[in-house]
Design a protein around this motif. Sequence first.
Motif, PDB file in Angstrom:
ATOM      1  N   CYS A  24       0.976  -0.989  -0.080  1.00 44.46           N
ATOM      2  CA  CYS A  24       0.044  -0.158   0.072  1.00 44.46           C
ATOM      3  C   CYS A  24       0.812   1.263   0.095  1.00 44.46           C
ATOM      4  O   CYS A  24       2.029   1.263   0.600  1.00 44.46           O
ATOM      5  N   HIS A  25       0.452   2.281  -0.648  1.00 51.14           N
ATOM      6  CA  HIS A  25       0.876   3.543  -0.362  1.00 51.14           C
ATOM      7  C   HIS A  25       1.304   4.044   0.989  1.00 51.14           C
ATOM      8  O   HIS A  25       0.653   3.339   1.722  1.00 51.14           O
ATOM      9  N   GLN A  26       2.429   4.824   1.250  1.00 47.11           N
ATOM     10  CA  GLN A  26       2.870   4.915   2.574  1.00 47.11           C
ATOM     11  C   GLN A  26       1.745   5.703   3.304  1.00 47.11           C
ATOM     12  O   GLN A  26       1.792   5.665   4.579  1.00 47.11           O
ATOM     13  N   ASP A  27       0.902   6.542   2.832  1.00 53.14           N
ATOM     14  CA  ASP A  27      -0.133   7.013   3.617  1.00 53.14           C
ATOM     15  C   ASP A  27      -1.460   6.056   4.110  1.00 53.14           C
ATOM     16  O   ASP A  27      -2.496   6.239   4.558  1.00 53.14           O
ATOM     17  N   TYR A  28      -1.420   4.815   3.446  1.00 51.56           N
ATOM     18  CA  TYR A  28      -2.567   3.750   3.454  1.00 51.56           C
ATOM     19  C   TYR A  28      -1.920   2.551   4.158  1.00 51.56           C
ATOM     20  O   TYR A  28      -0.711   2.215   4.333  1.00 51.56           O
ATOM     21  N   TRP A  29      -2.835   1.546   4.585  1.00 51.30           N
ATOM     22  CA  TRP A  29      -2.402   0.416   5.160  1.00 51.30           C
ATOM     23  C   TRP A  29      -3.533  -0.611   5.033  1.00 51.30           C
ATOM     24  O   TRP A  29      -4.824  -0.197   4.614  1.00 51.30           O
ATOM     25  N   SER A  30      -3.178  -1.958   4.888  1.00 46.91           N
ATOM     26  CA  SER A  30      -4.292  -2.857   4.435  1.00 46.91           C
ATOM     27  C   SER A  30      -5.162  -3.112   5.575  1.00 46.91           C
ATOM     28  O   SER A  30      -4.814  -2.862   6.738  1.00 46.91           O
ATOM     29  N   ASN A  31      -6.341  -3.470   5.327  1.00 44.95           N
ATOM     30  CA  ASN A  31      -7.403  -3.778   5.997  1.00 44.95           C
ATOM     31  C   ASN A  31      -7.488  -5.134   6.599  1.00 44.95           C
ATOM     32  O   ASN A  31      -6.444  -5.882   5.921  1.00 44.95           O
ATOM     33  N   PRO A  32      -7.996  -5.702   7.594  1.00 46.36           N
ATOM     34  CA  PRO A  32      -7.796  -6.983   8.084  1.00 46.36           C
ATOM     35  C   PRO A  32      -7.997  -8.036   7.117  1.00 46.36           C
ATOM     36  O   PRO A  32      -7.173  -8.984   7.167  1.00 46.36           O
ATOM     37  N   SER A  33      -8.683  -7.983   6.106  1.00 45.96           N
ATOM     38  CA  SER A  33      -8.921  -8.997   5.101  1.00 45.96           C
ATOM     39  C   SER A  33      -7.793  -8.816   3.967  1.00 45.96           C
ATOM     40  O   SER A  33      -7.820  -9.675   3.286  1.00 45.96           O
TER      41      SER A  33
END
Length: 759
Positions: free
Chosen positions: A444-453
């Motif tokens: 993911c882009h540095q400002d984003y994070w993966s959701n639990p799934s």
Amino acid sequence: MLLTSLDFRAFQFSQSLIYAIEEINNNSSLLPGISLGYKIYDSCSSTAIGVRMAMALVNGNENAVLDEPCTKPAQVQAIVGETYSSVSMAICLSSKQKYPSFLRTIPSDYYQSRALAEMVKYFGWTWVGAIRRDDDYGNSGMAAFIEAAEQLGICLEYTLPFFRTYSQEKVLRIIEQIKSSTSRVIVGFVDTWDLEILVQAFFEHNVTGYQWVGTEAWIFDLELATADKYSILQGAIGLSIPNTTVTGLKEFILDIHPLKSAGSDIFTRFWEALFKCKYKIQNDSDDTTVCTGQEKLSEVENTFTDMSLMPIFTNVYKAVYAVAHTLHDLFEHLKRVHFQTKEGEEVYFDKNGDPPAKYEIINWQKNKEHQHEFVNVGFYDSSFPARNRLAVNMTSVVWVPVSVCSESCPPGTRKAVQKGKPICCFDCIPCAEGEINGIKCTQCHQDYWSNPSRDKCIKKETEFLSYEETMGILLTAVSIIGAFITLVIAIMFFRYKNTPIVRANNSELSFLLLFSLSLCFLCSLTFIGRPSEWSCVLRHTAFGITFVLCISCVLGKTIVVLMAFRATLPGSNVMKWFGPPQQRLSVLAFTLIQVLICVLWLTTSPPFPYNNMHYYKDKIILECHLGSTIGFWAVLGYIGLLALLCFILAFLARKLPDNFNEAKFITFSMLIFCAVWITFIPAYVSSPGKFTVAVEIFAILASSFGLLFCIFLPKCYIIILKPEKNTKKQIMGKVLAKVGHSSKLATHKILFKGLDASE
């Protein structure tokens, strides 16, 4: 003996060519004054015979023996070639360098191969097998299919060559390999004769349950579909030439009465084969039916009366018209021809001499009477944009299996190819934190994070000390309360400014100290809220300057106390060196040094808002970067230096008379101040995120309350609760007792002149 080896399909093709030529010759607007002729030869599906006949046509030596050189001038202007690729070399003839004069009215099998691959991908079959005719048609077509399939992520478990002359042993090996495979889809790049033999072998060995995908060479063959054993092909789907017709062509093909071809031996033989009769019976014992010449085609049902290949006959018709239009346009290059048939179909060629590849997608189905039907379920048109070339009506399709080597990976996982197997065979491995699934796990882009799934990137949560959260509210409340208490004490001191307790504590420095303490309380508010450029600059500079101002006032008060009691000694005149002007100047000088440090800090590398993504993986800490760490620690170090100096001086003055205990209170306040800021350093360095800011605010508030309460609370106690002690006698009692009778008057004056700058 009846002649049964005649190919009725070849007669249909021939009739299509003759019909087009006769129609052109009867058309006054096309090639007026010119009549086209024709010669038709049977290649017998032989490459060698086909080449020989083509050379003979070009050179006019069709009756020559094989070893006679071709030296005569060309007798024909165009050749309509064989339908089979092995004879016409349909794939490689698109090369204009090798074959500059070759054009085709039916799309190259190169396009058909790519269209088949796209169709297989459309249905989700990523794990398939293939059988190809072992000649130029099958090998070249399958090579193009494999190339397109790899680009689309389709894997072939096997690709097997086959030819109708293969031995039973070879056929059996093919059957065994298919039975041992796991793919459930078979792409058949073969013709009808090959498929007849293959289906017979499948039937004998009970090989069923496979989805067949076919080319136009067999997908529309009615004879192939009607036999019971061909139920193995039930549900087959494939590409077919678009179903176009030419008005009058069907009637012309079927109108082959031998009376219209009198003297033609070939038509006589054809009639005998068509109706299974003979014109001449050689002996009475022959039970063959005698031909009357009045037999009706409506009573016959065979491949000749089957018009399912009308789209292919139309291509012969178009080929003749292409030649005619070329001659009509003063023999311009054939590939520049662009015309419409009388049915409105456009005919043109691309730079390789190929027409646009157009196919109908045919699905083998059974109707309510259990008869085979060829159902048109979609189309493929290479002239359309890539995303629109293939269209399928999924609700109309009948097929058997799902054919994949490995099921699709669930969300949050990635494909890991199994060692030694094609890319369509894979294991599913969970994506790491901060990645989402796809062909590969994507960061993911540095400002984003993966959701639990792990199937979507979501915006990272931001963290900072907010006014809305509980900790922010509490610290804000404490800051405001501290500033309010400071204001109340200032008002009280102003109300009682002429009383001995206020005058004896240097009222001018006291008011300045209270003012600086109120600023210390309020500057903690700049640390709360979302960091911005102005707040980052203000919070550190305001904190550094206000605290130095505060400590400078306390240091001034401490020096005054020491000087006042030193001045009580006989002959001492030190107070003239540290009177009210010197006190004001010392406070100003100490503060200006801190201002200079802050200016240098802001000039070289000032604090700025910073998104810290390193401490937490799934969270962004909004903080104020210090810019220059040297500047920050220089500000803190200077405050600490003044506080230490003040503590030492106050400690030396701790044994002054009990009633006048200013030095003791300053000692306690500096002790608290130093203790708070010494513990602040490790707590500040080790605290994460918003707690770093909370620790700094706590240190500011704790040290400010320490100074406020230790220095001013005892005096407020006397002013409010013990007013009887707020007299010169009470304040100077023990002082005068300890300094001696000869110095009482001098001490009294020095204390009230030295400590009260207003007097």
